[in-house]
Design a protein around this motif. Structure first.
Motif, PDB file in Angstrom:
ATOM      1  N   VAL A 116       2.244   1.723  -3.393  1.00 44.66           N
ATOM      2  CA  VAL A 116       1.209   2.265  -4.279  1.00 44.66           C
ATOM      3  C   VAL A 116       1.017   3.756  -4.025  1.00 44.66           C
ATOM      4  O   VAL A 116       0.910   4.562  -4.961  1.00 44.66           O
ATOM      5  CB  VAL A 116      -0.116   1.505  -4.097  1.00 44.66           C
ATOM      6  CG1 VAL A 116      -1.252   2.207  -4.842  1.00 44.66           C
ATOM      7  CG2 VAL A 116       0.015   0.065  -4.589  1.00 44.66           C
ATOM      8  N   GLU A 121       0.829  -1.209   0.000  1.00 37.97           N
ATOM      9  CA  GLU A 121       0.000   0.000   0.000  1.00 37.97           C
ATOM     10  C   GLU A 121       0.860   1.255   0.000  1.00 37.97           C
ATOM     11  O   GLU A 121       0.555   2.231  -0.691  1.00 37.97           O
ATOM     12  CB  GLU A 121      -0.922  -0.013   1.214  1.00 37.97           C
ATOM     13  CG  GLU A 121      -2.010  -1.090   1.151  1.00 37.97           C
ATOM     14  CD  GLU A 121      -2.835  -1.134   2.419  1.00 37.97           C
ATOM     15  OE1 GLU A 121      -2.537  -0.340   3.351  1.00 37.97           O
ATOM     16  OE2 GLU A 121      -3.776  -1.946   2.496  1.00 37.97           O
ATOM     17  N   SER A 166       1.682   6.765  -6.504  1.00 35.46           N
ATOM     18  CA  SER A 166       0.631   7.739  -6.805  1.00 35.46           C
ATOM     19  C   SER A 166       1.114   9.162  -6.544  1.00 35.46           C
ATOM     20  O   SER A 166       0.867  10.070  -7.341  1.00 35.46           O
ATOM     21  CB  SER A 166      -0.609   7.435  -5.970  1.00 35.46           C
ATOM     22  OG  SER A 166      -1.613   8.396  -6.191  1.00 35.46           O
TER      23      SER A 166
END
Length: 352
Positions: A187, A184, A191
């Motif tokens: 990610v 996470e 992002s």
């Protein structure tokens, strides 16, 4: 619970006689002859054994029957991981057989598990410290190869050796949560990087647009300056007809030219006022001259102040009242004054 077996099936003394038959190995067994001062002699199924004479003269007095068939064995143990906080749970399964009966007889091995379990555990423990919990597949393969070699040197052979390494459920859950969190985070980082790159690109594009706008404004200012210089030159030469023609071609320049004329008039007023102030301050005018000079300057100043700004009259063509058919127009009126705007222009009074 681990399985085990005794590889030495039987042990008996040899008493050779004329009627005694020569021993023959059965399937899955090997015969090991032991004699005083003689090397061990091993025969397996299909091999020719020693003759009675060789037995007597070789002084072989003891016969061992050794099991060389395969036996399934298994056991469990814990192995250290490279990270001290974790341990591998090892489950070991294999098929074991004797490949060197002489070694088994020499060492008098009667319990295979007691011999192999410590040996296998030592080999696996010495290697498992080199692997992280994520490297289970590599560890299982490399540790298995090393174990087979060490056991072979001990007189045994391992077939279908299977080593399964695992972690406790609690540890696996903890690692899984940690892995999910890391994924996470990766990610989110990806992002954020993407947004940052996008924002950077947007800022760069905005900067480019601002630079283009600045350059465009500079070009527009330069264009206006050149245009105003052109009109100013026309005005300075007094070519009013040329000025009217240019404005007729470029009606959008009328306001700019009018503003320029107003600025010039204001500048002329300021200059006359300053001249009058300087003359008065420096006593540059004698009393006898003040009436004529002062009167002349004041007259010029009043003329500049009272002069109205140039006004653009309505174009006869654009006046609704003058919209007549072309046939009714005066054919002789072909001058530029009939199609261009006219100015109310009052000339400065000529100096006396």
């Amino acid at each position: 619970m681990a399985n085990t077996y005794n590889p030495i099936v039987s042990k008996e003394a040899l008493r050779w006689g004329l009627l005694q038959r020569r021993p023959v190995p059965e399937p899955g067994t090997a015969l090991v002859f032991v004699g005083d001062g003689q090397p061990l002699l091993t025969i397996t199924q299909g091999q020719r054994g020693p003759t009675k004479g060789e037995m007597v003269w070789g002084k072989y007095n003891m016969l061992y029957k050794v099991d060389i068939s395969e036996h399934p064995l298994s056991f469990r143990c814990d192995l250290p991981c490279k990270t001290d906080a974790f341990d591998f749970h090892a489950e070991v399964k294999f098929n074991c057989s004797v490949h060197e009966p002489e070694i088994i007889v020499q060492r008098n091995v009667t319990d295979v598990y007691e011999v192999l379990e410590p040996l296998i555990d030592h080999v696996m423990r010495s290697m498992s410290r080199s692997y992280e919990f994520k490297e289970v597949g590599i560890a299982e393969r490399e540790i298995g190869d090393r174990v087979k070699q060490e056991v072979y040197d001990a007189g045994f052979q391992l077939n279908r050796f299977v080593l399964k390494l695992s972690l406790e459920q609690e540890v696996r859950d903890r690692i899984r949560r940690k892995t999910n969190i890391q994924e996470e985070v990766e990610v989110d980082i990806t992002s954020i990087k993407g947004k940052s790159e996008l924002e950077k690109t947007v800022i760069e594009e905005q900067n480019k647009l601002e630079k283009l706008k600045i350059e465009s404004d500079k070009l527009e200012i330069e264009r206006l300056r050149i245009k105003m210089d052109f009109y100013n030159e026309i005005i300075q030469t007094g070519s009013l007809q040329l000025l009217v023609l240019q404005l007729a071609k470029n009606p959008n320049d009328v306001m700019a030219v009018a503003q320029m004329l107003n600025q010039q008039r204001q500048l002329a007023v300021d200059n006359e006022v300053k001249l009058l102030e300087v003359l008065l301050k420096e006593d540059a005018i004698e009393g006898s001259q003040f009436d004529d000079a002062g009167k002349h300057i004041v007259q010029r100043l009043m003329g500049l102040i009272e002069r109205p700004a140039p006004a653009l009259k309505s174009n006869p063509i654009s006046n609704p009242e003058n919209k007549k058919p072309l046939a009714e127009k005066d054919e002789t009126n072909n001058s530029a004054e009939s199609v261009v705007p006219e100015f109310n222009w009052e000339e400065d009074e000529e100096d006396n």
